[in-house]
Design a protein around this motif. Structure first.
Motif, mmCIF file in Angstrom:
data_model
loop_
_atom_site.group_PDB
_atom_site.id
_atom_site.type_symbol
_atom_site.label_atom_id
_atom_site.label_comp_id
_atom_site.label_asym_id
_atom_site.label_seq_id
_atom_site.Cartn_x
_atom_site.Cartn_y
_atom_site.Cartn_z
ATOM 1 N N VAL A 85 0.839 -1.198 0.000
ATOM 2 C CA VAL A 85 0.000 0.000 0.000
ATOM 3 C C VAL A 85 0.874 1.248 0.000
ATOM 4 O O VAL A 85 1.830 1.364 0.774
ATOM 5 C CB VAL A 85 -0.942 0.011 1.222
ATOM 6 C CG1 VAL A 85 -1.823 1.266 1.199
ATOM 7 C CG2 VAL A 85 -1.820 -1.251 1.240
ATOM 8 N N PHE A 86 0.522 2.172 -0.884
ATOM 9 C CA PHE A 86 1.224 3.444 -1.009
ATOM 10 C C PHE A 86 0.206 4.585 -1.001
ATOM 11 O O PHE A 86 -0.908 4.431 -1.502
ATOM 12 C CB PHE A 86 2.024 3.511 -2.318
ATOM 13 C CG PHE A 86 3.010 2.400 -2.504
ATOM 14 C CD1 PHE A 86 4.339 2.560 -2.117
ATOM 15 C CD2 PHE A 86 2.626 1.189 -3.064
ATOM 16 C CE1 PHE A 86 5.254 1.539 -2.288
ATOM 17 C CE2 PHE A 86 3.533 0.158 -3.249
ATOM 18 C CZ PHE A 86 4.854 0.332 -2.856
ATOM 19 N N ILE A 87 0.614 5.713 -0.458
ATOM 20 C CA ILE A 87 -0.241 6.892 -0.434
ATOM 21 C C ILE A 87 0.480 8.026 -1.168
ATOM 22 O O ILE A 87 1.629 8.345 -0.849
ATOM 23 C CB ILE A 87 -0.543 7.329 1.025
ATOM 24 C CG1 ILE A 87 -1.232 6.202 1.786
ATOM 25 C CG2 ILE A 87 -1.399 8.595 1.038
ATOM 26 C CD1 ILE A 87 -0.997 6.251 3.276
ATOM 27 N N HIS A 88 -0.184 8.594 -2.139
ATOM 28 C CA HIS A 88 0.321 9.777 -2.840
ATOM 29 C C HIS A 88 -0.609 10.930 -2.486
ATOM 30 O O HIS A 88 -1.832 10.821 -2.642
ATOM 31 C CB HIS A 88 0.332 9.540 -4.351
ATOM 32 C CG HIS A 88 0.439 10.801 -5.152
ATOM 33 N ND1 HIS A 88 -0.665 11.438 -5.700
ATOM 34 C CD2 HIS A 88 1.504 11.563 -5.468
ATOM 35 C CE1 HIS A 88 -0.278 12.515 -6.339
ATOM 36 N NE2 HIS A 88 1.027 12.629 -6.208
ATOM 37 N N THR A 89 -0.058 12.021 -1.973
ATOM 38 C CA THR A 89 -0.909 13.120 -1.523
ATOM 39 C C THR A 89 -1.061 14.194 -2.596
ATOM 40 O O THR A 89 -0.299 14.258 -3.562
ATOM 41 C CB THR A 89 -0.343 13.780 -0.255
ATOM 42 O OG1 THR A 89 0.845 14.512 -0.577
ATOM 43 C CG2 THR A 89 -0.021 12.735 0.805
ATOM 44 N N ILE A 90 -2.043 15.032 -2.395
ATOM 45 C CA ILE A 90 -2.372 16.057 -3.369
ATOM 46 C C ILE A 90 -1.234 17.062 -3.564
ATOM 47 O O ILE A 90 -1.136 17.706 -4.607
ATOM 48 C CB ILE A 90 -3.682 16.773 -2.962
ATOM 49 C CG1 ILE A 90 -4.271 17.543 -4.147
ATOM 50 C CG2 ILE A 90 -3.460 17.652 -1.745
ATOM 51 C CD1 ILE A 90 -5.701 17.998 -3.932
ATOM 52 N N ASP A 91 -0.357 17.177 -2.567
ATOM 53 C CA ASP A 91 0.787 18.090 -2.690
ATOM 54 C C ASP A 91 2.095 17.334 -2.914
ATOM 55 O O ASP A 91 3.184 17.812 -2.597
ATOM 56 C CB ASP A 91 0.898 19.005 -1.471
ATOM 57 C CG ASP A 91 0.950 18.246 -0.155
ATOM 58 O OD1 ASP A 91 0.712 17.026 -0.162
ATOM 59 O OD2 ASP A 91 1.231 18.873 0.885
ATOM 60 N N ASP A 92 1.995 16.145 -3.508
ATOM 61 C CA ASP A 92 3.151 15.360 -3.942
ATOM 62 C C ASP A 92 4.097 14.958 -2.821
ATOM 63 O O ASP A 92 5.306 15.203 -2.864
ATOM 64 C CB ASP A 92 3.924 16.096 -5.048
ATOM 65 C CG ASP A 92 3.280 15.917 -6.413
ATOM 66 O OD1 ASP A 92 2.526 14.948 -6.597
ATOM 67 O OD2 ASP A 92 3.531 16.756 -7.293
ATOM 68 N N ASN A 93 3.532 14.325 -1.820
ATOM 69 C CA ASN A 93 4.295 13.553 -0.859
ATOM 70 C C ASN A 93 3.878 12.099 -1.026
ATOM 71 O O ASN A 93 2.760 11.817 -1.470
ATOM 72 C CB ASN A 93 4.027 14.000 0.583
ATOM 73 C CG ASN A 93 4.598 15.368 0.870
ATOM 74 O OD1 ASN A 93 5.759 15.651 0.565
ATOM 75 N ND2 ASN A 93 3.783 16.245 1.436
ATOM 76 N N VAL A 94 4.752 11.181 -0.686
ATOM 77 C CA VAL A 94 4.434 9.760 -0.775
ATOM 78 C C VAL A 94 4.670 9.122 0.588
ATOM 79 O O VAL A 94 5.660 9.410 1.267
ATOM 80 C CB VAL A 94 5.289 9.064 -1.856
ATOM 81 C CG1 VAL A 94 5.324 7.547 -1.647
ATOM 82 C CG2 VAL A 94 4.752 9.383 -3.245
ATOM 83 N N ILE A 95 3.725 8.277 0.986
ATOM 84 C CA ILE A 95 3.866 7.504 2.215
ATOM 85 C C ILE A 95 3.866 6.026 1.835
ATOM 86 O O ILE A 95 2.948 5.548 1.164
ATOM 87 C CB ILE A 95 2.730 7.789 3.199
ATOM 88 C CG1 ILE A 95 2.713 9.272 3.583
ATOM 89 C CG2 ILE A 95 2.871 6.918 4.449
ATOM 90 C CD1 ILE A 95 1.470 9.691 4.356
#
Length: 228
Positions: A85-95
Motif C-alpha cells: 500500500v502506497f499513499i500519494h498526496t495532493i501536494d506530492d508527498n508519498v507515504i
C-alpha cells in the motif's frame, strides 16, 4: 503481488493563508503551528472558501484516507503479504505503508500519528519495524518508477470504461506485480499527472462510489483468484 496506490489524497497540513484567516484565531492562539494541524474541511471550511484555496473541493478530507486504509489493511490479502500500500498526496508527498501495520481506529489517534509522521518522516514500532515511511516531494511518476515498478497501472474513475469488478480482479491476477490506483479525495477526478500514467481506466458503477467501497470490493475480487 498487488500494489494499491491511494492517489491525490486529501492529506496535508494547513496552508499558511488558511491558517491566518480571521475565523481561525482560536487555533492560532492555542499555540499550534501550521505544520502541527491537518487541513480539515469540517473545521476549516469557511477559511478555505474565503481564501479561495486552489482545488478546495478535493482538499481537507484526511478522514477519507483513514477509512480507506482501515479497509485495505484489514484484508486477508494485506495480512498475508500479498498487498503493498502506497499513499500519494495532493501536494506530492508519498507515504510507504509497511507490512503488518495496525492503524488506530480512532480518527483523533490517526491524526496524531500522521502529524508525527510529517514531523519525523518515519514511524517505527517498538520492535524496530518500519511502519510508515514519508518521502517528501515525490510525485506520482517518481512513486511508480522508483518504488512500485508495476507491469500495469489500472485506475478507477467515473470517467473510465465500465467493467465488472470480478473481471478486473481476474485480469489483475494474471500479473505478478500489478498496480491499482484509487482516489483519496471527495470530489473531482485524478490530476493530469496521475491520469497520464494510467494504462487502463475503469468505471465499476453508474454511481460515484466512495474510495473505501471500491477498495474493499476490488481486493475481495482479487483475493478470490490468488488466495486459497
Amino acid at each position: 503481488m498487488l500494489n494499491l496506490i491511494i492517489a491525490d489524497t486529501s492529506l496535508e497540513t494547513i496552508p499558511i493563508n488558511v491558517f491566518k484567516h480571521p475565523s481561525l484565531k482560536k487555533i492560532r492562539n492555542s499555540g499550534k503551528k501550521p505544520k502541527e494541524i491537518l487541513l480539515d474541511r469540517s473545521l476549516h471550511h469557511f477559511a478555505m472558501m474565503s481564501t479561495k484555496l486552489d482545488e478546495d473541493y478535493k482538499r481537507g478530507r484526511p478522514d477519507i484516507l483513514h477509512i480507506a486504509l482501515l479497509n485495505a489493511l484489514a484484508t486477508p490479502l494485506y495480512q498475508r503479504n500479498h498487498l503493498k500500500v502506497f499513499i500519494h498526496t495532493i501536494d506530492d508527498n508519498v507515504i510507504i505503508v509497511g507490512n503488518n501495520v495496525r492503524l488506530p481506529k480512532s480518527y483523533s489517534r490517526f491524526e496524531g500519528l500522521v502529524l508525527n509522521l510529517f514531523r519525523d518522516k518515519k514511524i517505527i514500532s517498538e520492535d524496530g519495524q518500519l511502519l510508515l515511511d514519508l518521502r517528501p516531494n515525490t510525485n506520482f511518476g517518481d512513486l511508480l518508477q522508483e518504488y512500485v515498478k508495476p507491469e500495469i497501472v489500472m485506475g478507477f474513475s467515473t470517467t473510465g470504461t465500465f467493467k465488472r469488478l470480478e473481471l478486473i480482479g481476474a485480469d489483475l491476477a494474471s500479473y505478478t506485480n500489478g498496480c491499482v490506483v484509487i482516489g483519496g479525495f471527495p470530489k473531482g477526478h485524478f490530476s493530469k499527472n496521475v491520469d497520464s500514467y494510467l494504462d487502463k481506466k475503469f468505471s465499476v458503477s453508474d454511481m460515484g462510489l466512495e474510495s473505501q467501497i471500491i477498495i474493499s470490493r476490488l481486493l475481495y475480487e482479487f483475493e478470490k483468484n490468488v488466495l486459497v
